[in-house]
Motif scaffolding. Structure first.
Motif, mmCIF file in Angstrom:
data_model
loop_
_atom_site.group_PDB
_atom_site.id
_atom_site.type_symbol
_atom_site.label_atom_id
_atom_site.label_comp_id
_atom_site.label_asym_id
_atom_site.label_seq_id
_atom_site.Cartn_x
_atom_site.Cartn_y
_atom_site.Cartn_z
ATOM 1 N N LEU A 9 0.730 -6.207 8.215
ATOM 2 C CA LEU A 9 -0.710 -6.326 8.024
ATOM 3 C C LEU A 9 -1.031 -6.830 6.616
ATOM 4 N N LYS A 35 -3.066 -10.345 5.504
ATOM 5 C CA LYS A 35 -4.240 -10.309 4.622
ATOM 6 C C LYS A 35 -3.989 -11.151 3.380
ATOM 7 N N ALA A 73 6.220 2.529 10.562
ATOM 8 C CA ALA A 73 4.890 2.668 9.958
ATOM 9 C C ALA A 73 4.832 1.801 8.708
ATOM 10 N N TYR A 89 3.286 -4.824 14.406
ATOM 11 C CA TYR A 89 1.988 -4.151 14.336
ATOM 12 C C TYR A 89 1.322 -4.060 15.694
ATOM 13 N N SER A 140 9.643 5.979 12.258
ATOM 14 C CA SER A 140 9.117 6.454 10.979
ATOM 15 C C SER A 140 9.223 5.342 9.934
ATOM 16 N N PRO A 156 0.808 -1.217 0.000
ATOM 17 C CA PRO A 156 0.000 0.000 0.000
ATOM 18 C C PRO A 156 0.848 1.277 0.000
ATOM 19 N N PHE A 157 2.077 1.201 0.513
ATOM 20 C CA PHE A 157 2.893 2.420 0.522
ATOM 21 C C PHE A 157 3.453 2.744 -0.858
ATOM 22 N N ARG A 158 3.537 1.748 -1.704
ATOM 23 C CA ARG A 158 4.015 1.947 -3.075
ATOM 24 C C ARG A 158 5.307 2.751 -3.126
ATOM 25 N N LEU A 162 -7.655 -3.917 15.150
ATOM 26 C CA LEU A 162 -7.018 -4.760 14.141
ATOM 27 C C LEU A 162 -7.649 -6.141 14.093
ATOM 28 N N MET A 202 4.858 -1.977 9.821
ATOM 29 C CA MET A 202 3.566 -2.458 10.316
ATOM 30 C C MET A 202 2.642 -2.720 9.139
ATOM 31 N N THR A 203 2.726 -1.823 8.157
ATOM 32 C CA THR A 203 1.895 -1.991 6.970
ATOM 33 C C THR A 203 2.251 -3.273 6.241
#
Ligand SMILES: [Fe+2]
Ligand SMILES: [Fe+2]
Lengths: 89, 517
Positions: B243, B247, B236, B202, B233, B55-57, B308, B239-240
């Motif tokens: 997660l 998924k 973050a 996470y 920093s 998701p951070f791409r 979560l 953790m992404t």
């Protein structure tokens, strides 16, 4: 609805970012601690590039957030214009 | 006539696709199974790695750019902090003992995380996962380095900072973090990423890096604040990744659910046990306190972790069974752990002390249901004894839990007056546990945990004395020999803070900083 959050360092670079987040997310609540601020929001929180650019008077790249981020929670959806945190429940 | 068409700037999603997935290729000289030999044996079924979404791409070029900026900021602050004798601005030299724990117990884990993610990045067949793991491997190396650089400034002035890597491999209480990470990196790549990327990063690291580091700032420790927030920093993003990974695994095949659930149960408990030392750092070692351990726990574990798990419920994931015990323990944890370290302060690389009256008041107020009833009387007694010159040191080595390696110091769920013990026979030997949950972890993988290197057993077997020692020689002092083996300076690095060299020096130097004599 669960809460998501974003935590940022408090410094001159983040002041306009925090202001923008609070303006764009009226339901968000800032919680200040030494050297940091944690912004909680029910369900969803969006950081908008344009609002920040307007406040700082130059183009802001949302990935600049990486330099000031402390932590966050929720699923992330990131595009050039918006950075969104949300839960799916 | 040719028209100059301005090139359209690519969007974030397109850039990410081009710079990660499109740079990957399938092997043709060697079959896939040989190139990725660890991808299947854990039983996790992946059908389509292209479904992996970061998701951070973040692409590598952007990664270098932002990381370089973080580093420049960090080192500018560290330089300014040491050039201006910033260490004399911390609230109290007691505080520095929490930082000694950080250097010996956390920094080596950053390095182990580097190794683990480098391995996971190599082992996953999907390019999205590989790139994310590679970035995290580089981040973790950066965390280890920036922590060592920031804290080396304190090593010039204070005791106990002198040999963290040596101690990490030997000192009794450091086998707790060491065995935690050794357990994780010797698992397969999927379990590793669930253990560290998800359960640890996470669900749990916020507790260390957010309220504790904010506490460091509050106590005037600019060095720790800077490396802490700088590391966080990156967190973050980590953790992404954790997660996203959960998924992805769960969406790939329903057969993955029970495996993942077992890992979540195991690693939530392993992580909670590991963090018990942070509970004590927050409640007892910060002279100025931002919030209690219990309050931090409620925000970051109960509220955030709860959200979560609620979100993951649609995949069939449930809260781990240990959560009920965890809920009860939040009122006791920091007090029990501090009491244990106070007991064994002759064998640590940091000082301990009894809280003063103001601090006891704060503890009563933050823990109204437990502190006055169960802990204050004991602490007041120890304080009295210490003031009479009778400082209590426990000389008997404790029994350790075979799984988490923590001394048996936790109490029975529902009865804070009774130490919790569990016992299990396995192939003719007896094994001991601090809790039902540590015992269940052992029951699932006994062949792994029977190999545990338990410091107390090792000391009794004579494996923790300097080379050439003769334990049968008259006058042989086993404790002194163990401390020498740890490279710990007895009488300087350890014992009560009251009367320590750190205490005297800090007072003298702070006085000098305000006068011209
Ligand atoms: Fe790290
Ligand atoms: Fe245990």
């Amino acid at each position: 609805m669960s809460k998501v959050f974003i935590a940022l360092q408090t410094n001159d670079d983040t002041r306009p970012i925090i202001e923008s987040i609070l303006a764009d997310n009226p339901h968000a609540l800032p919680v200040e601690s030494p050297a940091m601020v944690k912004i909680d929001a029910e369900g969803r929180l969006t950081v908008k590039r344009e609002s920040i650019s307007e406040r700082i008077g130059r183009e802001f790249d949302l990935q600049e957030l990486h330099t000031h981020l402390i932590s966050l929670s929720g699923h992330i959806d990131e595009s050039d214009d918006e950075f969104t945190l949300h839960w799916n429940d | 006539m040719d028209m100059q068409v301005p090139k359209k700037k690519l969007g974030l999603k397109e850039r990410y696709t081009l710079m990660t997935r499109d740079l990957a290729w399938d092997t043709s000289y060697q079959p896939k199974e040989k190139v990725y030999p660890y991808a299947d044996y854990e039983g996790i079924k992946i059908h389509d790695w292209d479904k992996w979404e970061d998701p951070f791409r973040l692409t590598m070029d952007a990664y270098w750019k932002y990381q370089a900026e973080k580093e420049r900021k960090l080192y500018a602050i560290i330089d300014a902090y040491s050039q201006s004798n910033g260490h004399l601005g911390v609230t109290d030299a007691r505080y520095l003992n929490a930082i000694k724990i950080f250097l010996t117990a956390v920094t080596p884990l950053e390095y182990m995380a580097h190794r683990g993610f480098a391995h996971a990045g190599r082992a996953f067949p999907g390019p999205g996962a590989r790139v994310a793991c590679m970035m995290q491997a580089i981040d973790e190396m950066r965390h280890a380095q920036t922590q060592i650089h920031s804290l080396s400034n304190y090593n010039k002035y204070y005791n106990g900072f002198h040999d963290a890597p040596h101690m990490y491999d030997r000192v009794w209480y450091l086998s707790v973090p060491k065995s935690f990470f050794d357990d994780a990196i010797t698992a397969g790549p999927f379990e590793f990423i669930v253990s560290v990327g998800f359960s640890f990063e996470y669900v749990l690291t916020n507790l260390l890096f957010v309220p504790f580091v904010s506490g460091a700032a509050y106590n005037g420790d600019m060095g720790t604040m800077t490396f802490g927030f700088s590391a966080q920093s990156d967190e973050a993003r980590h953790m992404t990744l954790g997660l996203e990974c959960i998924k992805f695994i769960l969406e790939q095949d329903p057969a993955n659910l029970p495996i993942v659930q077992r890992w979540i149960d195991k690693w939530t408990w392993r992580g909670v046990r590991l963090l018990s030392i942070v509970a004590m750092m927050m409640d007892y070692m910060l002279p100025k306190r931002v919030m209690s351990w219990k309050e931090a726990w409620e925000i970051y574990f109960e509220e955030n972790g709860g959200a979560l798990f609620k979100d993951l419920a649609r995949y069939g994931i449930r809260m781990p069974d240990c959560c009920e015990q965890i809920r009860q323990e939040k009122d006791h944890l920091s007090h029990q752990v501090w009491a244990a370290f106070y007991n064994y302060s002759a064998a640590t690389d940091f000082h301990t002390w009894m809280p003063d009256e103001d601090e006891m008041k704060w503890l009563s107020q933050k823990y109204p249901d437990t502190f006055d009833q169960h802990y204050r009387p004991r602490f007041e007694f120890w304080r009295e004894q210490q003031q009479k010159g009778n400082r209590f040191y426990n000389k008997t080595l404790p029994m350790l839990c075979q799984t988490c390696q923590i001394p048996m110091l936790f109490t029975e769920p529902g009865d804070p007056t009774k130490i919790c013990y569990r016992e299990r026979d396995y192939k003719g030997s007896k094994y001991h546990f601090c809790s039902d949950h540590c015992q269940h972890i052992f029951d699932n993988e006994p062949e792994k945990y029977v190999q545990a290197w338990l410091p107390v057993h090792q000391i009794y077997q004579g494996n923790c004395f300097p080379e050439g020692s003769d334990p049968t020689a008259p006058g042989f002092d086993p404790l002194a020999a163990v401390l020498e083996h740890y490279r710990l300076n007895a009488g300087r690095d350890n014992g009560d803070f009251e009367g320590s060299e750190d205490q005297r020096n800090f007072e003298a130097w702070r006085g000098m900083a305000k006068r011209n004599d």
